[in-house]
Scaffold this active site. Sequence first.
Site: not given
Ligand code: EPZ
Length: 492
Positions: A72-73, A166, A171, A359, A451
């Site tokens: 998915k990701n 969310c 996020r 995840d 989803r």
């Molecule tokens: C990706 O989300 C995945 N989603 C998530 O999978 C996964 O949990 C996550 O990476 C971590 O592995 C997709 O790829 C579509 P991050 P993403 O940016 O990119 C903070 C699932 O269950 N952050 O690495 O949104 C953020 O708030 C989903 O399949 C900032 O603070 O994750 C979080 O606490 C859920 N500022 C942490 O970093 C930013 O600008 C990790 O987020 C960006 C992120």
Amino acid sequence: MAETLSFNCGDCQCRIKTSFQRLKVIINGEDRPITTSSDLINPQASPDADPPVLQVWGGYPLRGHVKISGAKNSALAIIAAALLCPQDCRIRNVPSLVDVTRMGQILLSLGVKLEQHGDVLDINANVIGQSKAPYELVSQLRASFFVIGPLLARLGAARIPLPGGCTIGARPVELHVRGLQAMGADVEIEHGIVHAYVTGSNRKLKGAKIYLDYPSVGATETLMMAATLAEGETTIENAAQEPEVIDLANFCQAMGAKIRGAGTNTIAIVGVRSLHSVDYTINPDRIEAGTFLVAGAITHSELSLSPVVPDHLTAVIAKLRDIGAQVIAEAPNRLRIIPEHSLKATDIETLPYPGFPTDMQAQFMALLTLSQGDSLITETVFENRLRHVAELNRMGADIRVKGKNAIVRGVSILSGAPVVATDLRASAALVLAGLAAKGKTTIHGLHHLDRGYDQLEMKLLSLGAKLQRLPNSAADADSRSTSNPVSIHQRD
Ligand code: EPZ
């Protein structure tokens, strides 16, 4: 103080606007009155006010082989990346998921041509009709924010609604925005919309040195995509190293992009003038594979699964072995789990890749509820990803939460109960707990599951699980009858 709820990331089909008194829920654009929390689960107004639930009868062993779908990701980022290319893109092994459909709808709303045939997606973004993505769609899918990179790179402009928080965390996207600003984009956020544009005659982004404060997957992917068509070289330091980042880089390279170091903490991209057509196959989903490994361990069942990339699951396999299960790589792309009768406890700390994936945290917590001893689970990636604890405790688990830590005291049995899924991976954890529990578990909130899991129920049924999806009202009627799984199936 009026109680409020907020989830708005596409992780569910509902958008909740304010506190209970003035709550309105919009499902598919239609307003629905909400008076009590249970109305969230079954708002009375219209037909899908009778949402489906999943009934799972526990205690049945699983056996056999399961096919793992595309990731998915990876799919979400790769579909967004097709916007970078003015020629035909054929993407194979695309999982059939609500999120993938939504990402497709976003591309269609930008005027891109898109056709799906089974698990093959044909995209042609020669013409991108506009640079503005509709709030209605973006608010339902956080990952849609990733299109900001390709749109800026192709058109020099993008107007994308802020995805908002969310159920698992706030996020924010400031790392994405700051990186794009470093590449020369002017970015303003007005009324919840991110307006980004590149000035100058050719409106091209410029290569830049970017250091990410946190190895965000999304920010790494957005900036890597934006840099493929920028003038000059971009380096992303402290980049995310997830397999999905590598999959995206491989897709872009197959279109002619110049990318080095994907999968390490430093990625270098030399911009090119344009990209060309591609025919690309997405990696198998490591999180779906991890979920089935846990299904084998929690039901004490021997299972095999493929295709998988065992290296993508190193941290998960290590923890399964820690608690006593055997995990064998039967072939380069095939794993077998051979369970142990009693499971030991272990500690888990979620971390960016190659650490233990957040995840898989909920699914592993479900497993550890039935282990011998106390386990400490620390969720470090998302600030609000322990909401499944209350539902597992409803099934007889013994879990206490303190901040980002959950202490899981192993119990000998779980018992079936009505439970509510709060997010995608929490829903998978409840299905797994239901497979191991005594009696029947009824899971509400299946829109979360849909989803991110491609035909999970079909796959579990083929392994011998006893479960069925039915409208909530029928489940209520059913709970008044004394039916058991076997007779249910005969009825099907
Ligand atoms: C990706 O989300 C995945 N989603 C998530 O999978 C996964 O949990 C996550 O990476 C971590 O592995 C997709 O790829 C579509 P991050 P993403 O940016 O990119 C903070 C699932 O269950 N952050 O690495 O949104 C953020 O708030 C989903 O399949 C900032 O603070 O994750 C979080 O606490 C859920 N500022 C942490 O970093 C930013 O600008 C990790 O987020 C960006 C992120």
